[in-house]
Design a protein around this motif. Structure first.
Motif, PDB file in Angstrom:
ATOM      1  N   TYR A  53       0.836  -1.192   0.000  1.00 56.78           N
ATOM      2  CA  TYR A  53       0.000   0.000   0.000  1.00 56.78           C
ATOM      3  C   TYR A  53       0.869   1.240   0.000  1.00 56.78           C
ATOM      4  N   ALA A  54       0.334   2.309  -0.597  1.00 52.51           N
ATOM      5  CA  ALA A  54       1.007   3.604  -0.659  1.00 52.51           C
ATOM      6  C   ALA A  54       0.294   4.534   0.302  1.00 52.51           C
ATOM      7  N   PHE A  55       1.085   5.267   1.094  1.00 47.24           N
ATOM      8  CA  PHE A  55       0.489   6.145   2.086  1.00 47.24           C
ATOM      9  C   PHE A  55       1.431   7.300   2.406  1.00 47.24           C
ATOM     10  N   ILE A  56       0.872   8.316   3.039  1.00 46.52           N
ATOM     11  CA  ILE A  56       1.655   9.385   3.625  1.00 46.52           C
ATOM     12  C   ILE A  56       1.355   9.381   5.119  1.00 46.52           C
ATOM     13  N   ILE A 161      -7.081  -7.496   0.677  1.00 45.00           N
ATOM     14  CA  ILE A 161      -6.565  -6.567   1.686  1.00 45.00           C
ATOM     15  C   ILE A 161      -7.326  -6.733   2.997  1.00 45.00           C
ATOM     16  N   ALA A 162      -6.597  -6.705   4.111  1.00 52.73           N
ATOM     17  CA  ALA A 162      -7.208  -6.837   5.434  1.00 52.73           C
ATOM     18  C   ALA A 162      -8.121  -5.642   5.724  1.00 52.73           C
ATOM     19  N   ASN A 163      -9.189  -5.916   6.468  1.00 53.37           N
ATOM     20  CA  ASN A 163     -10.192  -4.885   6.772  1.00 53.37           C
ATOM     21  C   ASN A 163      -9.608  -3.639   7.431  1.00 53.37           C
ATOM     22  N   LYS A 164      -8.608  -3.782   8.283  1.00 53.59           N
ATOM     23  CA  LYS A 164      -8.072  -2.594   8.972  1.00 53.59           C
ATOM     24  C   LYS A 164      -7.470  -1.601   7.976  1.00 53.59           C
ATOM     25  N   TYR A 165      -6.871  -2.105   6.903  1.00 46.64           N
ATOM     26  CA  TYR A 165      -6.309  -1.216   5.885  1.00 46.64           C
ATOM     27  C   TYR A 165      -7.415  -0.607   5.022  1.00 46.64           C
ATOM     28  N   ILE A 166      -8.400  -1.416   4.675  1.00 51.71           N
ATOM     29  CA  ILE A 166      -9.523  -0.904   3.884  1.00 51.71           C
ATOM     30  C   ILE A 166     -10.259   0.173   4.672  1.00 51.71           C
ATOM     31  N   ARG A 171     -11.494   5.931   5.370  1.00 49.71           N
ATOM     32  CA  ARG A 171     -11.651   6.942   6.436  1.00 49.71           C
ATOM     33  C   ARG A 171     -12.804   6.582   7.375  1.00 49.71           C
ATOM     34  N   MET A 172     -12.750   5.356   7.895  1.00 49.42           N
ATOM     35  CA  MET A 172     -13.752   4.921   8.858  1.00 49.42           C
ATOM     36  C   MET A 172     -13.108   3.923   9.804  1.00 49.42           C
ATOM     37  N   SER A 173     -13.784   3.633  10.888  1.00 49.57           N
ATOM     38  CA  SER A 173     -13.268   2.652  11.835  1.00 49.57           C
ATOM     39  C   SER A 173     -13.470   1.248  11.275  1.00 49.57           C
ATOM     40  N   PRO A 174     -12.655   0.291  11.728  1.00 49.25           N
ATOM     41  CA  PRO A 174     -12.877  -1.097  11.305  1.00 49.25           C
ATOM     42  C   PRO A 174     -14.270  -1.598  11.690  1.00 49.25           C
ATOM     43  N   GLU A 175     -14.802  -1.114  12.798  1.00 47.54           N
ATOM     44  CA  GLU A 175     -16.142  -1.514  13.231  1.00 47.54           C
ATOM     45  C   GLU A 175     -17.213  -1.027  12.255  1.00 47.54           C
ATOM     46  N   THR A 176     -17.078   0.202  11.799  1.00 45.16           N
ATOM     47  CA  THR A 176     -18.026   0.740  10.817  1.00 45.16           C
ATOM     48  C   THR A 176     -17.962  -0.071   9.527  1.00 45.16           C
ATOM     49  N   LEU A 177     -16.752  -0.377   9.069  1.00 45.16           N
ATOM     50  CA  LEU A 177     -16.605  -1.182   7.863  1.00 45.16           C
ATOM     51  C   LEU A 177     -17.256  -2.547   8.058  1.00 45.16           C
ATOM     52  N   SER A 178     -17.040  -3.162   9.198  1.00 44.70           N
ATOM     53  CA  SER A 178     -17.625  -4.465   9.486  1.00 44.70           C
ATOM     54  C   SER A 178     -19.162  -4.418   9.422  1.00 44.70           C
ATOM     55  N   ARG A 179     -19.733  -3.381  10.000  1.00 48.24           N
ATOM     56  CA  ARG A 179     -21.200  -3.211   9.947  1.00 48.24           C
ATOM     57  C   ARG A 179     -21.691  -3.046   8.512  1.00 48.24           C
ATOM     58  N   LEU A 180     -20.986  -2.248   7.734  1.00 51.11           N
ATOM     59  CA  LEU A 180     -21.384  -2.023   6.340  1.00 51.11           C
ATOM     60  C   LEU A 180     -21.286  -3.314   5.515  1.00 51.11           C
ATOM     61  N   LYS A 181     -20.284  -4.112   5.769  1.00 50.51           N
ATOM     62  CA  LYS A 181     -20.105  -5.362   5.023  1.00 50.51           C
ATOM     63  C   LYS A 181     -21.187  -6.376   5.347  1.00 50.51           C
ATOM     64  N   LYS A 182     -21.761  -6.303   6.548  1.00 50.66           N
ATOM     65  CA  LYS A 182     -22.795  -7.250   6.962  1.00 50.66           C
ATOM     66  C   LYS A 182     -24.164  -6.936   6.371  1.00 50.66           C
TER      67      LYS A 182
END
Length: 183
Positions: A53-56, A161-166, A171-182
């Motif tokens: 991944y590319a980041f600053i 890619i692992a959820n924490k990176y996604i 620009r959201m918490s891993p918990e928010t991403l998990s809820r959206l994926k469900k």
């Protein structure tokens, strides 16, 4: 002549291979860097296996701008174009195998070959369009809409890619991403 239908990364890699442009390969372990901030990087990377991944870093927080996973090309485009140091890092998320094309070899290829010039034009067009989509992602307030846009555009991302990176990318918490994926 290169056409847009053949501009998938695997086809680009085959074209680079056929023209002898891959100069070397590197094996990265998770956490290894391809590029660090403050360095000049004029190489094109093709991810054979794994993910990077590319980041600053902004106020001690990573701001992810791009991923590269199996059969993707990734480059520190600002440094590649200007041959100046860049603020970007490129780091392995998991064990990766990367093939490398140098700017010198690539520029010779595009200057001496009509197919190479068409490839370069198509690659730049693709990068600009990707950047525009990323800018839109960053401007959208709704986490759900950001998630849906990226899922539609890059479904493979969610398998590679692992959820924490996604989550950081979106620009959201891993918990928010998990809820959206469900949903």
């Amino acid at each position: 002549m290169v056409n847009k239908m053949n501009m998938n990364p695997a086809h680009i890699a085959a074209l680079l291979e056929a023209n002898g442009l891959f100069e070397r390969s590197v094996a990265l372990e998770r956490g290894d860097f391809l590029k660090k901030a403050g360095s000049v990087d004029t190489q094109i990377y093709y991810v054979e296996e794994g993910a990077v991944y590319a980041f600053i870093v902004d106020e001690d927080e990573e701001r992810i701008v791009r991923f590269g996973y199996k059969d993707n090309i990734i480059v520190s485009l600002d440094s590649f174009l200007t041959e100046r140091p860049s603020d970007f890092y490129i780091q392995a998320i998991k064990k990766s195998s990367i093939r490398i094309v140098t700017k010198k070899a690539f520029m010779q290829f595009i200057q001496q070959n009509e197919q190479g010039a068409a490839l370069w034009a198509a690659m730049l067009e693709n990068l600009v369009l990707q950047q525009i989509e990323r800018e839109k992602d960053l401007l959208i307030q709704s986490p759900k809409e950001r998630y849906e846009r990226v899922l539609k555009r890059s479904p493979q991302l969610f398998q590679e890619i692992a959820n924490k990176y996604i989550a950081a990318y979106l620009r959201m918490s891993p918990e928010t991403l998990s809820r959206l994926k469900k949903r």
